[in-house]
Design an enzyme around this catalytic site. Sequence first.
Site, PDB file in Angstrom:
ATOM      1  N   THR A  11     -20.665  36.563  78.728  1.00 58.50           N
ATOM      2  CA  THR A  11     -21.972  37.237  78.671  1.00 58.50           C
ATOM      3  C   THR A  11     -23.106  36.251  78.356  1.00 58.50           C
ATOM      4  O   THR A  11     -24.104  36.174  79.075  1.00 58.50           O
ATOM      5  CB  THR A  11     -21.937  38.343  77.585  1.00 58.50           C
ATOM      6  OG1 THR A  11     -20.812  39.173  77.839  1.00 58.50           O
ATOM      7  CG2 THR A  11     -23.187  39.182  77.602  1.00 58.50           C
ATOM      8  N   VAL A 127     -27.582  34.449  64.835  1.00 57.38           N
ATOM      9  CA  VAL A 127     -28.025  35.565  63.974  1.00 57.38           C
ATOM     10  C   VAL A 127     -29.189  36.289  64.647  1.00 57.38           C
ATOM     11  O   VAL A 127     -30.162  35.653  65.065  1.00 57.38           O
ATOM     12  CB  VAL A 127     -28.493  35.075  62.586  1.00 57.38           C
ATOM     13  CG1 VAL A 127     -28.908  36.243  61.706  1.00 57.38           C
ATOM     14  CG2 VAL A 127     -27.418  34.242  61.903  1.00 57.38           C
ATOM     15  N   GLY A 129     -29.411  37.803  67.536  1.00 59.99           N
ATOM     16  CA  GLY A 129     -29.556  37.710  68.995  1.00 59.99           C
ATOM     17  C   GLY A 129     -30.809  36.954  69.381  1.00 59.99           C
ATOM     18  O   GLY A 129     -30.961  35.773  69.062  1.00 59.99           O
ATOM     19  N   GLY A 182     -22.319  45.160  76.758  1.00 58.52           N
ATOM     20  CA  GLY A 182     -22.165  43.733  76.418  1.00 58.52           C
ATOM     21  C   GLY A 182     -22.636  43.381  75.021  1.00 58.52           C
ATOM     22  O   GLY A 182     -22.936  42.230  74.733  1.00 58.52           O
ATOM     23  N   GLU A 185     -18.422  42.428  70.129  1.00 61.06           N
ATOM     24  CA  GLU A 185     -17.551  41.238  70.146  1.00 61.06           C
ATOM     25  C   GLU A 185     -16.329  41.540  71.004  1.00 61.06           C
ATOM     26  O   GLU A 185     -16.020  42.713  71.265  1.00 61.06           O
ATOM     27  CB  GLU A 185     -17.100  40.919  68.713  1.00 61.06           C
ATOM     28  CG  GLU A 185     -18.224  40.535  67.784  1.00 61.06           C
ATOM     29  CD  GLU A 185     -18.995  39.320  68.249  1.00 61.06           C
ATOM     30  OE1 GLU A 185     -18.385  38.256  68.426  1.00 61.06           O
ATOM     31  OE2 GLU A 185     -20.204  39.445  68.470  1.00 61.06           O
ATOM     32  N   ASP A 196     -18.798  40.628  61.295  1.00 60.91           N
ATOM     33  CA  ASP A 196     -19.863  39.950  62.034  1.00 60.91           C
ATOM     34  C   ASP A 196     -21.139  39.884  61.184  1.00 60.91           C
ATOM     35  O   ASP A 196     -21.765  38.827  61.046  1.00 60.91           O
ATOM     36  CB  ASP A 196     -20.110  40.713  63.356  1.00 60.91           C
ATOM     37  CG  ASP A 196     -21.212  40.119  64.189  1.00 60.91           C
ATOM     38  OD1 ASP A 196     -20.968  39.110  64.873  1.00 60.91           O
ATOM     39  OD2 ASP A 196     -22.341  40.657  64.158  1.00 60.91           O
ATOM     40  N   LYS A 200     -23.128  36.526  59.586  1.00 62.83           N
ATOM     41  CA  LYS A 200     -24.565  36.315  59.801  1.00 62.83           C
ATOM     42  C   LYS A 200     -25.302  36.234  58.467  1.00 62.83           C
ATOM     43  O   LYS A 200     -26.196  35.411  58.290  1.00 62.83           O
ATOM     44  CB  LYS A 200     -25.126  37.441  60.672  1.00 62.83           C
ATOM     45  CG  LYS A 200     -24.633  37.362  62.122  1.00 62.83           C
ATOM     46  CD  LYS A 200     -24.943  38.644  62.878  1.00 62.83           C
ATOM     47  CE  LYS A 200     -24.594  38.529  64.353  1.00 62.83           C
ATOM     48  NZ  LYS A 200     -24.619  39.833  65.038  1.00 62.83           N
ATOM     49  N   GLY A 298     -26.750  41.222  73.232  1.00 58.98           N
ATOM     50  CA  GLY A 298     -26.922  41.380  74.679  1.00 58.98           C
ATOM     51  C   GLY A 298     -27.183  40.050  75.358  1.00 58.98           C
ATOM     52  O   GLY A 298     -27.595  39.075  74.726  1.00 58.98           O
TER      53      GLY A 298
HETATM   54  N1  HSE Z   1     -21.436  41.834  68.415  1.00 54.94           N
HETATM   55  C1  HSE Z   1     -22.677  41.322  67.975  1.00 54.94           C
HETATM   56  C2  HSE Z   1     -23.600  42.489  67.651  1.00 54.94           C
HETATM   57  C3  HSE Z   1     -23.277  40.469  69.024  1.00 54.94           C
HETATM   58  O1  HSE Z   1     -23.273  43.597  68.054  1.00 54.94           O
HETATM   59  O2  HSE Z   1     -24.605  42.305  66.996  1.00 54.94           O
HETATM   60  C4  HSE Z   1     -24.517  39.718  68.605  1.00 54.94           C
HETATM   61  O3  HSE Z   1     -24.243  38.830  67.578  1.00 54.94           O
END
Ligand code: HSE
Length: 404
Positions: A11, A127, A129, A182, A185, A196, A200, A298
């Site tokens: 992705t 962190v 996105g 997308g 994880e 996750d 972060k 994303g």
């Molecule tokens: N899986 C993570 C989320 C992806 O949903 O925030 C972005 O770090």
Amino acid sequence: MMNAAIMGYGTIGSGVAEILEKNKETIRKAAGQEIALKYVLDLREFPGSPVEDKVIHDFSVIEQDPEVELVVEAMGGLNPAYPFVKACLLAGKHVATSNKALVAAYGSELLEIAREKQVNFFFEASVGGGIPIIRPLYNCLMGEEIREITGVLNGTTNFILTKMDEEGWSFDAALKEAQRLGYAEQDPTADVEGHDTCRKLAILTAMAAGKEVNYEEICTEGITRISDRDFQYAKKIGMSVKLAGLSRLGKDGKVSACVAPLMIDKAHPLYTVKDVYNGILVKGNMLGDTMYYGSGAGKLPTASAVVADLIEMARHKDENVKMGWTLEKQELAPMGANEFRYFIRVSGQPEERLADLMAFGPREIISIGQPEEFAIVSKVMSEADYQETALGLEGILSVIRMLA
Ligand code: HSE
């Protein structure tokens, strides 16, 4: 011109390739030169894709090619991401990654190697996105002592909780949709169990403290116990439930950090952070509050942050930018020292149960008209006091910490 290689054409990796092509001219102007994609490393072939003639399967091609100065790691996970990134830095190449697992586990070592080799190890996309948060912390806020960071840092869980809260979706349906879009994880356990968010939060806390934070020491709870019923109560008192990470610098120099579903009041700035969006509230000692908001996961939002790192590397190609943290360990306060108000949902009715609950100093009694249960909001208590008070109390149906 500088040559780049992308490791991992999933992705994020494919998003980086797309942006390098679509925004070529903008990137050339910003970087002062063209950034050309030379290789894409992946186990798979991509026939018919725009990068089909750039695909390689052997990492040593990148490692040994002196023309490749910029590397993007978008493989995810630790193996082989960690040995590959380390080898790239040791070979004197700059590396940008979106991989928070890698940065949280090996960031200290990789930052040290980058300093020794006078290259850069950047991780803006790891962190939030596409939200600028790493660069503001070491750049715009460099004169601040960061006192507190509170963040909705996981797009997948925020998407799930928003759909459950506002549209009555089931947990499973919302998770499936987040995966389809997308956001999630590869193994969504890391999203829904809070791992996750924990990684972060560790990265942000380390950035703020300038010291290494061991993410394994951060008390972490996911969202799998949150039910429709909890949302009904939250709504009744003008609140919602979000998975958040919280870290606070105490007067003793210790940081208290935790990840948990939190009840958040309508008046709080993080309340409006919905769907896949992330929001990070940073309190500086002089500045007060600033909030960073945007697309938290994303393809293109995350890839956009990686591309910004590539441009920054091109601008500092012979220089290690001062950022990140050292090998010194940041001490964390025990979870028991954290203070919250608690939303406590119990079986029975107030007339028969309230006496049992007096030790929580109930500030509010909430009923949603169910004959067999009700809830209270406790006074502010330390986690240790809460745990001790709750010990042996029967009929607790759910407990959610509340953001002050
Ligand atoms: N899986 C993570 C989320 C992806 O949903 O925030 C972005 O770090």
